[in-house]
Write an enzyme that holds these catalytic residues in place. Structure first.
Site, PDB file in Angstrom:
ATOM      1  N   ARG A 189      31.956 -88.539   1.339  1.00 44.91           N
ATOM      2  CA  ARG A 189      31.367 -89.421   2.812  1.00 44.91           C
ATOM      3  C   ARG A 189      32.450 -88.624   3.784  1.00 44.91           C
ATOM      4  O   ARG A 189      33.760 -89.122   3.121  1.00 44.91           O
ATOM      5  CB  ARG A 189      30.876 -90.322   2.711  1.00 44.91           C
ATOM      6  CG  ARG A 189      30.192 -90.966   4.360  1.00 44.91           C
ATOM      7  CD  ARG A 189      30.152 -92.460   3.611  1.00 44.91           C
ATOM      8  NE  ARG A 189      31.158 -93.433   4.001  1.00 44.91           N
ATOM      9  CZ  ARG A 189      31.041 -94.269   3.533  1.00 44.91           C
ATOM     10  NH1 ARG A 189      29.839 -95.126   3.033  1.00 44.91           N
ATOM     11  NH2 ARG A 189      31.769 -95.496   3.767  1.00 44.91           N
ATOM     12  N   SER A 196      36.423 -93.032   7.442  1.00 48.35           N
ATOM     13  CA  SER A 196      34.862 -94.285   7.190  1.00 48.35           C
ATOM     14  C   SER A 196      34.630 -93.011   5.240  1.00 48.35           C
ATOM     15  O   SER A 196      33.391 -92.770   4.578  1.00 48.35           O
ATOM     16  CB  SER A 196      33.604 -93.574   8.452  1.00 48.35           C
ATOM     17  OG  SER A 196      33.743 -93.919   9.216  1.00 48.35           O
TER      18      SER A 196
END
Ligand SMILES: *[C@@H]1O[C@H](CO)[C@@H](O)[C@H](O)[C@H]1NC(C)=O
Ligand SMILES: *[C@@H]1O[C@H](CO)[C@@H](O)[C@H](O)[C@H]1NC(C)=O
Ligand SMILES: *[C@@H]1O[C@H](CO)[C@@H](O)[C@H](O)[C@H]1NC(C)=O
Ligand SMILES: *[C@@H]1O[C@H](CO)[C@@H](O)[C@H](O)[C@H]1NC(C)=O
Ligand SMILES: *[C@@H]1O[C@H](CO)[C@@H](O)[C@H](O)[C@H]1NC(C)=O
Length: 460
Positions: A189, A196
């Site tokens: 991700r 993040s």
């Protein structure tokens, strides 16, 4: 990212004489944290990152073990936590079966005539934050935020049980309720940034782990056919595939991203989830050169998923700060004729229609109340001086826009400013980023208070 987060549910082993327990959703561990490390029943202290463990409902499953040590600086005891490998209940149902006839997606704007609910996870965070606010007016205004519908980010498998409790409450509260979620757990991700980075790696069974994450979500939603669920699908991911394939971390993730997002769309469709794919914002895909490549990619993804009518459109400005509509463009937008979200949407819509993708939108305004704060339009981390923005509404002045929404729960941090910490991204120590900031997702009290004070329109 610098370490692998297994997200095992961690059960604190504390001496029997320690009676204090952390409240639901409260912090219960992390480096230098000195408070209680067990949670009130039925909440379980769940590892999020080295700086933050949180009391989440139930226990969670894990495929690998993780352990960490929490050292208290204010007392002499130290607590070692170890992983639990128990399976969460109610989430083991296989969901690869065919579509259920009990779910009929509404035609048209799903927000019309529905009662979008606040998200209990965020409400609990706000309730924990209010007693720490010394100014009475700010505290009063903060309480208003509890009443505003905001999306729940399922950014770890460990949060799926919280979706269950959220949907159970929504189902019990009536027949016309709408629950807002964000699907956010792709392997590798946040391929173009670091703050993040998530729990799954493509090189470590990431695609299968992601499909299992989706299966668990689908199994939970299937239990609550009377609740309408609206989902934003994977913020930043497809936008990164439009503009950032020159970053080797994004080109390496391209195939897995497409496969996972296609799977998510198909499976969420079997339980009638209304979906908006994330489409960056005006300062990203809104640059004229990016519009056509973006429309083409969205069209291809929808087609690869079999064009389910549950994909309603796109979500823009998620966790960003742009104006919905303005007559005085922020100086940082200079050079882009699409300097606000409505201009971006209006420019993209006809290209989407040509690509056989539905031109409907939701637009995040959760942190867009103040403008002219950024040095560069691309700055995204904890922008200093931001305020809560336009409240969620279906009065959008555009036939393309279904609703203004609050996707980002203001007060949940964008990323750490500690340059030696895991997941450090230098964007979080730029001069327009509020510092010092904790890890992404952790509660950022000072930032929340500023959002409340700078809210525009004001909260009270
Ligand atoms: C790619 O990701 C790795 C792991 O997070 C990171 O160390 C590296 O700096 C990234 N590469 C680029 C070009 O950002
Ligand atoms: C933990 O506490 C030590 C000693 O007070 C301090 O040097 C260090 O910066 C703290 N770490 C964090 C992450 O706050
Ligand atoms: C990634 O996308 C952003 C937004 O368009 C852009 O500013 C940046 O230059 C891109 N980076 C790369 C390596 O392509
Ligand atoms: C829609 O337009 C009216 C009239 O200009 C304005 O007052 C209102 O704020 C606009 N709504 C949004 C969501 O921008
Ligand atoms: C920053 O992170 C490093 C590495 O985790 C840690 O040792 C240090 O204490 C942290 N500093 C602060 C100020 O939090």
């Amino acid at each position: 990212m610098k370490h692998t987060i297994s997200l095992a549910a961690l059960v604190a082993l504390v001496p029997a004489y320690v009676t204090a327990q952390a409240a639901e959703y409260a912090q219960c561990g992390g480096i230098n944290y000195s408070g209680p490390t067990t949670c009130v029943s039925p909440y379980v202290c769940t590892y999020s990152n080295p700086y933050y463990s949180q009391c989440l409902p139930g226990t969670s499953s894990s495929s690998s073990s993780h352990s960490t040590t929490t050292t208290s600086s204010s007392s002499s005891h130290s607590t070692t936590t170890s992983s639990s490998t128990s399976k969460s209940s109610g989430t083991s149902t296989s969901t690869s079966s065919s579509a259920s006839s009990t779910f009929t997606p509404p035609a048209g704007n799903p927000f019309l005539g529905k009662n979008a609910l606040p998200n209990p996870f965020y409400t609990a965070e706000i309730q924990a934050a209010i007693p720490l606010i010394s100014d009475a007016n700010t505290a009063k205004a903060a309480a208003v935020v509890e009443t505003i519908p905001t999306f729940f980010w399922i950014d770890q498998v460990a949060k799926v049980p919280t979706l269950d409790t959220t949907l159970a409450a929504a189902a019990a509260a009536g027949s016309n309720n709408l629950v807002e979620i964000v699907i956010y757990d792709l392997p590798n991700r946040d391929c173009h940034a670091k703050a993040s980075n998530g729990e799954f790696q493509i090189s470590d069974n990431g695609v299968a782990n992601y499909e299992n994450y989706i299966d668990q979500i689908v199994a939970v939603i299937k239990k609550y056919p009377t609740v309408t669920v609206v989902a934003v699908i994977e913020p930043d991911s497809l936008a990164n595939l439009v503009t950032n394939l020159s970053d080797p971390n994004c080109s390496a993730a391209e195939t897995a991203y497409k496969q996972c997002i296609t799977y998510a769309i198909q499976q969420l469709s079997t339980v009638g989830v209304i979906q908006y794919l994330d489409a960056g914002h005006a300062g990203w895909l809104g640059w004229p050169a990016n519009l056509q490549p973006a429309a083409t990619l969205f069209g291809q993804i929808l087609q690869s998923a079999g064009t389910p009518n549950t994909v309603r459109g796109l979500a823009t400005n998620v966790a960003n700060y742009n104006s919905y509509q303005t007559n005085s463009p922020d100086p940082c937008t200079q050079g882009d004729p699409n300097y606000d979200e409505l201009l971006y949407i209006t420019a993209l819509a006809p290209l989407l229609q040509s690509a056989n993708f539905p031109a409907h939108f939701i637009v995040d305004q959760g942190r867009s109340g103040q403008q002219n704060l950024r040095q560069q339009w691309g700055d995204w981390c904890n922008i200093k001086g931001a305020g809560f923005g336009i409240r969620p509404t279906t009065n959008t002045n555009s036939s393309f826009v279904d609703s203004i929404v609050w996707v980002k729960p203001g007060g949940e941090c964008d990323g750490t400013s500690n340059s030696s910490a895991p997941r450090y991204d230098s964007t979080c120590s730029l001069s327009d980023a509020d510092q010092p900031s904790p890890q992404a997702g952790a509660w950022f009290q000072e930032y929340f208070q500023t959002l409340v004070q700078k809210a525009n329109p004001p909260l009270i």
